[in-house]
Design a protein around this motif. Structure first.
Motif, PDB file in Angstrom:
ATOM      1  N   HIS A  48      -4.163   5.790  -6.706  1.00  7.52           N
ATOM      2  CA  HIS A  48      -4.844   5.359  -5.293  1.00  7.52           C
ATOM      3  C   HIS A  48      -5.769   3.915  -5.808  1.00  7.52           C
ATOM      4  N   PRO A  49      -6.173   3.081  -4.647  1.00 11.76           N
ATOM      5  CA  PRO A  49      -6.914   1.750  -5.340  1.00 11.76           C
ATOM      6  C   PRO A  49      -8.142   2.315  -6.122  1.00 11.76           C
ATOM      7  N   GLN A  50      -8.142   1.538  -7.120  1.00 14.72           N
ATOM      8  CA  GLN A  50      -9.416   1.437  -8.208  1.00 14.72           C
ATOM      9  C   GLN A  50      -9.213   0.364  -8.883  1.00 14.72           C
ATOM     10  N   PRO A  51     -10.643   0.050  -9.575  1.00 10.77           N
ATOM     11  CA  PRO A  51     -10.716  -1.059 -10.360  1.00 10.77           C
ATOM     12  C   PRO A  51      -9.674  -1.661 -10.893  1.00 10.77           C
ATOM     13  N   SER A  52      -8.936  -0.894 -11.750  1.00 14.32           N
ATOM     14  CA  SER A  52      -7.624  -1.574 -12.588  1.00 14.32           C
ATOM     15  C   SER A  52      -6.549  -1.889 -11.882  1.00 14.32           C
ATOM     16  N   HIS A  53      -6.332  -1.234 -10.664  1.00 10.69           N
ATOM     17  CA  HIS A  53      -5.264  -1.447  -9.676  1.00 10.69           C
ATOM     18  C   HIS A  53      -5.925  -1.640  -8.412  1.00 10.69           C
ATOM     19  N   TRP A  54      -6.420  -2.697  -7.835  1.00 12.28           N
ATOM     20  CA  TRP A  54      -7.159  -2.874  -6.445  1.00 12.28           C
ATOM     21  C   TRP A  54      -6.609  -2.219  -5.364  1.00 12.28           C
ATOM     22  N   TRP A  55      -5.129  -2.473  -5.208  1.00  8.91           N
ATOM     23  CA  TRP A  55      -4.442  -1.751  -4.279  1.00  8.91           C
ATOM     24  C   TRP A  55      -3.611  -0.491  -4.501  1.00  8.91           C
ATOM     25  N   GLY A  56      -3.989  -0.023  -5.603  1.00  7.96           N
ATOM     26  CA  GLY A  56      -3.042   1.109  -6.070  1.00  7.96           C
ATOM     27  C   GLY A  56      -1.602   0.789  -6.632  1.00  7.96           C
ATOM     28  N   THR A  57      -0.879   1.844  -6.971  1.00  8.39           N
ATOM     29  CA  THR A  57       0.486   1.349  -7.699  1.00  8.39           C
ATOM     30  C   THR A  57       1.454   2.251  -6.779  1.00  8.39           C
ATOM     31  N   ASP A  58       2.713   1.903  -6.890  1.00  9.51           N
ATOM     32  CA  ASP A  58       3.742   2.396  -6.153  1.00  9.51           C
ATOM     33  C   ASP A  58       4.623   3.627  -7.181  1.00  9.51           C
ATOM     34  N   ASN A  59       5.660   4.185  -6.588  1.00  9.95           N
ATOM     35  CA  ASN A  59       5.971   5.188  -7.245  1.00  9.95           C
ATOM     36  C   ASN A  59       6.790   5.020  -8.524  1.00  9.95           C
ATOM     37  N   PHE A  60       6.873   3.857  -8.922  1.00  8.56           N
ATOM     38  CA  PHE A  60       7.311   3.603 -10.412  1.00  8.56           C
ATOM     39  C   PHE A  60       5.917   3.269 -11.168  1.00  8.56           C
ATOM     40  N   GLY A  61       4.742   3.219 -10.689  1.00  2.34           N
ATOM     41  CA  GLY A  61       3.759   2.636 -11.128  1.00  2.34           C
ATOM     42  C   GLY A  61       3.535   1.367 -11.159  1.00  2.34           C
ATOM     43  N   ARG A  62       4.302   0.423 -10.495  1.00  3.20           N
ATOM     44  CA  ARG A  62       3.887  -1.023 -10.294  1.00  3.20           C
ATOM     45  C   ARG A  62       2.706  -1.312  -9.488  1.00  3.20           C
ATOM     46  N   ASP A  63       2.062  -2.398  -9.874  1.00  2.00           N
ATOM     47  CA  ASP A  63       0.766  -2.757  -9.317  1.00  2.00           C
ATOM     48  C   ASP A  63       1.017  -3.391  -7.962  1.00  2.00           C
ATOM     49  N   GLN A 233       7.687   4.305   2.532  1.00  2.44           N
ATOM     50  CA  GLN A 233       7.716   5.210   3.530  1.00  2.44           C
ATOM     51  C   GLN A 233       7.849   6.719   3.034  1.00  2.44           C
ATOM     52  N   PRO A 234       8.649   7.004   2.113  1.00  3.94           N
ATOM     53  CA  PRO A 234       8.751   8.655   1.845  1.00  3.94           C
ATOM     54  C   PRO A 234       7.366   8.787   1.308  1.00  3.94           C
ATOM     55  N   PHE A 235       6.496   8.118   0.637  1.00  7.26           N
ATOM     56  CA  PHE A 235       5.038   8.537   0.162  1.00  7.26           C
ATOM     57  C   PHE A 235       3.973   8.381   1.182  1.00  7.26           C
ATOM     58  N   ILE A 236       4.520   8.459   2.476  1.00  5.09           N
ATOM     59  CA  ILE A 236       3.433   8.036   3.421  1.00  5.09           C
ATOM     60  C   ILE A 236       2.059   9.077   3.592  1.00  5.09           C
ATOM     61  N   VAL A 237       2.630  10.342   3.081  1.00  2.00           N
ATOM     62  CA  VAL A 237       1.447  11.391   3.006  1.00  2.00           C
ATOM     63  C   VAL A 237       0.621  11.401   1.602  1.00  2.00           C
ATOM     64  N   ASN A 238       1.596  11.290   0.614  1.00  4.47           N
ATOM     65  CA  ASN A 238       0.957  11.261  -0.752  1.00  4.47           C
ATOM     66  C   ASN A 238       0.084   9.779  -1.130  1.00  4.47           C
ATOM     67  N   ALA A 239       0.633   8.936  -0.667  1.00  6.02           N
ATOM     68  CA  ALA A 239      -0.094   7.583  -0.797  1.00  6.02           C
ATOM     69  C   ALA A 239       0.096   6.667   0.202  1.00  6.02           C
ATOM     70  N   PRO A 240      -1.069   7.260   1.351  1.00  6.99           N
ATOM     71  CA  PRO A 240      -0.926   6.513   2.581  1.00  6.99           C
ATOM     72  C   PRO A 240      -1.233   4.728   2.553  1.00  6.99           C
ATOM     73  N   TRP A 241      -2.095   4.578   1.302  1.00  7.91           N
ATOM     74  CA  TRP A 241      -2.575   3.125   1.188  1.00  7.91           C
ATOM     75  C   TRP A 241      -1.373   2.192   1.022  1.00  7.91           C
ATOM     76  N   TYR A 242      -0.264   2.567   0.285  1.00 10.18           N
ATOM     77  CA  TYR A 242       0.720   1.818   0.317  1.00 10.18           C
ATOM     78  C   TYR A 242       1.422   1.184   1.472  1.00 10.18           C
ATOM     79  N   VAL A 243       1.846   2.246   2.402  1.00 12.49           N
ATOM     80  CA  VAL A 243       2.184   1.831   3.671  1.00 12.49           C
ATOM     81  C   VAL A 243       1.278   0.822   4.450  1.00 12.49           C
ATOM     82  N   LEU A 244      -0.060   1.427   4.268  1.00 10.21           N
ATOM     83  CA  LEU A 244      -1.078   0.762   5.181  1.00 10.21           C
ATOM     84  C   LEU A 244      -1.345  -0.804   4.701  1.00 10.21           C
ATOM     85  N   ILE A 245      -1.323  -0.929   3.466  1.00 12.59           N
ATOM     86  CA  ILE A 245      -1.705  -2.244   2.723  1.00 12.59           C
ATOM     87  C   ILE A 245      -0.535  -3.215   3.046  1.00 12.59           C
ATOM     88  N   THR A 246       0.685  -2.546   2.801  1.00 10.80           N
ATOM     89  CA  THR A 246       2.048  -3.507   3.128  1.00 10.80           C
ATOM     90  C   THR A 246       1.966  -3.923   4.381  1.00 10.80           C
TER      91      THR A 246
END
Lengths: 272, 322
Positions: A48-63, A233-246
């Motif tokens: 999830h978003p945190q100081p080292s990854h402002w907007w979190g990371t995706d399912n491959f751990g990419r920033d 999309q598949p991670f909309i429940v686990n990582a909602p910020w990914y969809v929201l931010i994009t």
């Protein structure tokens, strides 16, 4: 110039600021992103978003921030080049149709109508599936898609202006058709065209997002906002910020260009 | 009259509406000599502008020349291809329009518009064209031309714009200048200045002029010879003094009678009853018969021919003895 009016126009200022911000991010991304856009970190998947990854990371751990920022390049490239293609051919066709009139006009505009009859995105999907996905073909497809809109605007401008006295005076002076089209009429219909171009810009970016979302646009691993959205999309429940931010970034870009276009229209096309 | 520069012979121009042709100009026969100034008067819709447009080859799409001949320097203009014609337009024949405010491109500096003319026809470089334009601007009485060159039309007054138009029209030293109501859109003092300028330019450059107006006072100021038109026909042609002092055609007489003047103060002005018949409602016989105070039976039956009513005086009327 109407700079003063533009600066006082709220939609224009907001739109210009949003686009300016994205432009700055794009320039920055050319030299620096916090992480490489395709750099994976399997230990940090869907963080999830945190100081080292402002907007979190995706399912491959990419920033995500790095990828979004890198994606501005694709977005602007696609916007600029597809609008350029549309403008060039659209103006050309519209100018000839409007200036010549008669049969030329009928034939050209019926062709444009035929094109308009297909939903734009469908046409782009068709083109891309025939010529194969990828950045270049996406640009060409989106460019072709936007030709009719520009052609119609140019045509109506030419029909209107060719009856103006100063155009007739130019004919009476012995000026040729090319000279009249380029020097005498085109500058006079620039403002509706600029407005249309700025609105078209957002349309193209949105369409690219759509195509990439369907997997037909920019191919992995290059970052594209549309494809990021579909990957999220598949991670909309686990990582909602990914969809929201994009989604928000796409919205900001589209909103920015629409506001910009509206603002310019308010100032330049104000007939009252 | 010196050698004839422009010769129009039995010209007929018709508008096609639906499937029918409606002649809007008929039996137009006249000449313009070198350096001569010829005026055309007549009320709206009588074919003045159509005459000038057919000389320029700029007839609207629905109109065409159905008969007759126009020659410039002996060369036929009617049979010219579009390309030949566009070499004549602007080079040998130029035109000044009624309203200078709308005849200039609002987005192009005025000087550049004058220079464009030279670029198109004189085969000069951009720099030379600019210099020619500056010289011409000074010649038509504009001052501070260096600054004016880069100004846009909206920054200029109506009189200045008409001077720009004149500079544009004369920069290539055309043989014939067609001035289509060049002063109608200007106020009276500017009108006088522009007329003086046109007359001076006519004298100094030797450009012949076809001057179209509905104002007989203006015609008297500028022209050597006058043609009076009515409903597509020339009805009278004579040297200007002769025509104004001894009009022979009842229409000309009516026009002159309806001019205001100091001696008519306090009285109601004369008007010619009726109006010009519309293009679609023109009948046989003399075009003016319906409004003519002294029309007789023959007037309604037959179109009169132009006949001599004095030296250099032609009139189209059954009632004038030839």
């Amino acid at each position: 110039m109407k700079w003063k009016q533009l600066v006082r126009n709220k939609p224009f200022v907001i739109g210009a600021s949003l686009i300016g911000l994205l432009l700055m991010l794009m320039v920055m991304s050319l030299f620096y992103t916090p992480y490489g856009p395709n750099e994976m970190n399997t230990a940090m998947r869907l963080a999830h978003p945190q100081p080292s990854h402002w907007w979190g990371t995706d399912n491959f751990g990419r920033d995500i921030f790095s990828r979004i920022v890198e994606g501005t390049q694709t977005a602007f490239l696609i916007g600029v080049s597809s609008v350029a293609i549309g403008l060039f051919f659209g103006l050309f066709i519209g100018a000839i149709a409007g200036y010549r009139g008669g049969w030329t006009d009928e034939v050209l505009m019926r062709l444009m109508d035929a094109k308009l009859a297909f939903p734009g995105i469908l046409l782009a999907i068709m083109l891309v599936s025939v010529f194969g996905p990828g950045l270049g073909n996406t640009i060409v497809a989106l460019g072709l898609m936007s030709i009719p809109a520009f052609a119609r605007i140019a045509r109506s401008g030419f029909i209107q202006y060719k009856e103006f006295n100063f155009v007739k005076a130019a004919v009476a002076r012995g000026a040729g058709a090319t000279r009249i089209i380029v020097h005498h009429i085109l500058p006079n219909i620039a403002s509706p065209i600029i407005v249309a171009a700025s609105l078209r810009f957002s349309g193209s970016i949105l369409a690219e997002a759509g195509l990439s979302y369907l997997g037909l646009g920019v191919q992995p691993p290059d970052p594209s906002w549309g494809r990021m959205l579909s990957e999220a999309q598949p991670f909309i429940v686990n990582a909602p910020w990914y969809v929201l931010i994009t989604g928000s970034v796409i919205t900001v870009m589209v909103l920015g260009f629409n506001l910009l276009g509206d603002g310019i229209r308010d100032v330049y096309d104000n007939k009252s | 009259m010196t050698n004839s520069l422009l010769e129009m012979r039995d010209l007929e121009v018709a508008f096609t509406l639906g499937k029918q042709d409606y002649p809007a100009l008929q039996q137009m026969t006249f000449q313009i000599g070198e350096k001569e100034t010829v005026g055309i008067v007549g009320e709206s819709g009588c074919g003045k502008s159509l005459t000038s447009l057919s000389i320029m080859g700029l007839l609207p799409g629905t109109a065409k020349i159905t008969k007759g001949e126009i020659r410039l320097d002996g060369k036929s203009l009617v049979t010219s291809s579009a390309q030949q014609w566009s070499g004549v337009r602007g080079k040998d024949i130029t035109m000044i329009f009624q309203d200078p405010m709308t005849a200039l491109n609002p987005l192009m500096p005025v000087g550049k518009q004058i220079a464009e003319m030279a670029l198109l026809h004189l085969g000069v470089s951009r720099k030379e064209a600019r210099q020619l334009a500056l010289d011409m601007m000074a010649k038509v009485g504009l001052s501070r031309v260096d600054r004016l060159y880069g100004d846009y039309p909206h920054q200029l007054s109506g009189g200045m714009m008409q001077r720009i138009m004149i500079a544009m029209a004369l920069i290539c030293q055309p043989k014939l200048l067609i001035a289509d109501e060049p002063t109608t859109a200007l106020d009276v003092t500017i009108q006088a200045q522009i007329l003086n300028l046109l007359r001076d330019m006519n004298h100094s450059t030797g450009t012949a002029m076809l001057f179209i107006s509905h104002d007989l006072g203006v015609i008297r100021e500028v022209c050597d010879r006058v043609i009076v038109m009515y409903a597509g026909y020339m009805v009278e042609e004579a040297p200007v003094e002769e025509l104004l002092d001894h009009p022979r055609h009842p229409y000309t007489a009516g026009l002159l009678q309806s001019l205001p003047g100091a001696d008519k103060r306090g009285r109601i002005l004369y008007t010619i009853p009726g109006r010009v018949p519309p293009l679609t409602g023109r009948r046989t016989g003399c075009p003016f018969a319906g409004r003519c105070p002294s029309a007789t039976a023959i007037c309604a039956a037959e179109v009169p021919q132009m006949k001599k009513a004095g030296e250099q005086h032609l009139v189209r009327c059954h009632l004038v003895a030839g």
